[in-house]
Design an enzyme around this catalytic site. Structure first.
Site, PDB file in Angstrom:
ATOM      1  N   PHE A  91      43.511  39.793  31.036  1.00  0.00           N
ATOM      2  CA  PHE A  91      42.408  39.918  31.993  1.00  0.00           C
ATOM      3  C   PHE A  91      41.898  38.552  32.462  1.00  0.00           C
ATOM      4  O   PHE A  91      40.801  38.450  32.996  1.00  0.00           O
ATOM      5  CB  PHE A  91      41.257  40.716  31.366  1.00  0.00           C
ATOM      6  CG  PHE A  91      41.650  42.123  30.991  1.00  0.00           C
ATOM      7  CD1 PHE A  91      41.713  43.117  31.962  1.00  0.00           C
ATOM      8  CD2 PHE A  91      41.987  42.447  29.689  1.00  0.00           C
ATOM      9  CE1 PHE A  91      42.102  44.416  31.632  1.00  0.00           C
ATOM     10  CE2 PHE A  91      42.371  43.748  29.347  1.00  0.00           C
ATOM     11  CZ  PHE A  91      42.424  44.733  30.319  1.00  0.00           C
ATOM     12  N   PHE A 148      30.475  40.557  40.418  1.00  0.00           N
ATOM     13  CA  PHE A 148      31.415  41.082  41.423  1.00  0.00           C
ATOM     14  C   PHE A 148      30.713  41.856  42.529  1.00  0.00           C
ATOM     15  O   PHE A 148      31.268  42.755  43.146  1.00  0.00           O
ATOM     16  CB  PHE A 148      32.551  41.882  40.770  1.00  0.00           C
ATOM     17  CG  PHE A 148      33.582  40.948  40.204  1.00  0.00           C
ATOM     18  CD1 PHE A 148      33.298  40.205  39.068  1.00  0.00           C
ATOM     19  CD2 PHE A 148      34.796  40.749  40.835  1.00  0.00           C
ATOM     20  CE1 PHE A 148      34.199  39.278  38.563  1.00  0.00           C
ATOM     21  CE2 PHE A 148      35.711  39.820  40.347  1.00  0.00           C
ATOM     22  CZ  PHE A 148      35.405  39.088  39.201  1.00  0.00           C
ATOM     23  N   CYS A 165      46.102  38.696  42.307  1.00  0.00           N
ATOM     24  CA  CYS A 165      45.914  39.929  41.538  1.00  0.00           C
ATOM     25  C   CYS A 165      45.338  41.074  42.363  1.00  0.00           C
ATOM     26  O   CYS A 165      45.977  42.112  42.511  1.00  0.00           O
ATOM     27  CB  CYS A 165      45.045  39.659  40.324  1.00  0.00           C
ATOM     28  SG  CYS A 165      45.905  38.683  39.096  1.00  0.00           S
TER      29      CYS A 165
END
Ligand code: UDX
Length: 435
Positions: free
Chosen positions: A152, A249, A260
């Protein structure tokens, strides 16, 4: 532990260097001989904060080695991580040719029990195929396990993300594999989520898709804010305090990029299709992102009225700060649009200019932000590097032909910019839009 990592890319190299720093003996394999020769001498193939130091320490302390030989790696190590690329095919799905190749090569060299771990982001059920491939090409019937351990890490904070992750996900199908991987990760002292292989694979795609969805959501909200005279920064703050939503985010901007999110969203749509599900929600996430990039370029166009013959200074080219990665960088779309409209572009980025020049041959690369502003009709912020947050604005204003800044990352305070005498156009801050 004896570990090998196949693939010296953004995931493999940092992962290998971190494992070595944790005290394991690590060999990193790549078929790019030039890259391996460089790494042996301590030359990094890309920029990542802290990586060079980590690699050099690993080499010095003889815990980290590099090779092009799969045989050497498979012979020496018990846990083999596959961290090769899974690029996007023209059709949108992930290209698994590199993964298959590595699986075959592992099978051909297998000298005894090995645990083969997928680290690359792969479509659900890849583990099953890797298992099948190894079984098919095995020379002797040695036992082996396949596991999934998705990564991640974010570029720019990759080392921190590996050493202090929020969680470690391991998808396993045997006790032996579970024991090896939990032993490896226990020293990190973080939650370890143990699942079956397919679920671990899905956790990765679903997580990246969800984060992309958050960004597209706030970008869509930013469009409404602009039209309705509201401020997306205030909206995001107010929403983000709800722990069910969270503030991270939710930064509106010129769209997401990188190797990604765009690729994984596309791949997730394709995988769903394969399983007979039309993931309309993710299609909308992708479309909003494309629209957001275009809309940002059009903002610049609108602010200038006529673009043809104008000079535009761009600050930031990389898809995000602290990296030299230009893959799917929104700056590319914006610059190509403006060049298409007849503008001359001059740009500065602290790390990515070398990479960017290959993709944007007509852009004049500048030695600092001030050079990029010199004689420009407009200054565009495409990446939020920290060093752009505190510029000498009196100097910038003097250098620009007109005091116009279009900010695709909302890094400045609109009231301050106004006081400094700029016409300042951020994203989604309707109250501050200078029409
Ligand atoms: C991402 C995931 O975060 C990481 O967990 C995964 O392993 C790989 O993909 P990365 O692509 O390195 O990491 O960068 P990230 O920091 O997530 O940013 C991706 C893109 O989204 C950037 O273009 C960034 O500018 C954009 N972004 C991010 C926004 O536009 N708004 C935000 O609020 C956050």
């Amino acid at each position: 532990m004896e570990i090998s990592v196949i693939g010296a890319g953004h995931v493999g190299l940092v992962t290998g260097a971190c494992f070595a720093d944790l005290g394991h003996r690590v060999v990193i394999v790549d078929n790019d001989a030039k890259r391996i020769a460089g790494l042996k001498k301590g030359a990094m193939p890309y920029y990542e904060p802290g990586l060079e130091e980590l690699v050099l320490r690993g080499i010095r302390e003889k815990r980290l080695t590099f090779t092009t030989s799969m045989k050497e790696a498979v012979d020496k190590t018990t846990i083999i991580f596959i961290a090769v690329g899974t690029p996007q095919k023209a059709t949108g799905e992930a290209d698994l040719a590199y993964v298959e190749n590595v699986a075959r090569s592992i099978a051909e060299h297998l000298p005894g029990y090995r645990l083969i771990v997928e680290k690359s982001t792969v479509p659900v059920q890849t583990g099953k195929w890797v298992h099948h491939t190894i079984k098919t090409y095995l020379k002797k019937k040695h036992p082996f396990d396949v596991a999934s351990n998705p990564e991640f890490l974010r570029e720019g904070s990759a080392i921190q993300d590996i050493m202090k992750p929020d969680r470690v996900v391991i998808g396993v199908e045997s006790e032996r594999a579970k024991k090896l991987l939990t032993e490896l990760y226990k020293p990190l002292g973080v939650p370890i989520v143990v699942t079956d292989i397919a679920s671990a694979e899905l956790i990765k795609h679903a997580s990246n898709s969800f984060l992309s969805m958050k960004i597209s959501f706030i970008n869509a909200v930013s469009q409404i804010c602009e039209r309705a005279g509201a401020d997306v920064e205030q909206v995001a703050h107010g929403m983000g305090l709800d722990p069910r939503i969270g503030r991270s985010f939710l930064n509106a901007g010129a769209g997401y990029g990188g190797f990604c999110f765009p690729k994984d969203v596309e791949a997730f749509i394709k995988i769903s299709e394969t399983f007979g599900y039309d993931f309309e929600l993710m299609k909308a996430v992708r479309n909003v992102n494309e629209h957001q990039k275009r809309s940002f370029a059009q903002k610049v166009q609108k602010a200038l009225w006529v673009v043809r013959g104008k000079t535009i200074g761009v600050l930031g080219l990389a898809f995000k700060p602290n990296t030299d990665d230009m893959r799917y960088a929104p700056a590319i779309d914006v610059i190509e649009y403006l060049e298409g409209e007849g503008a001359a572009v001059q740009a500065f980025d602290p790390q990515a200019m070398h990479e960017a020049q290959k993709l944007l041959p007509n852009v004049k690369m500048c030695k600092d932000p001030y050079e990029a502003a010199r004689g420009a009709d407009c200054l565009v912020i495409a990446t939020e590097w920290n060093e752009f947050k505190e510029l000498n604005f009196t100097r910038i204003k003097k250098l620009l032909k007109q005091p116009l800044i279009v900010d695709g990352r909302n890094i400045y305070d609109p009231d301050r910019m106004k006081k400094l005498g700029f016409r300042y156009i951020p994203i989604g801050r309707g109250r501050h839009e200078a029409h």
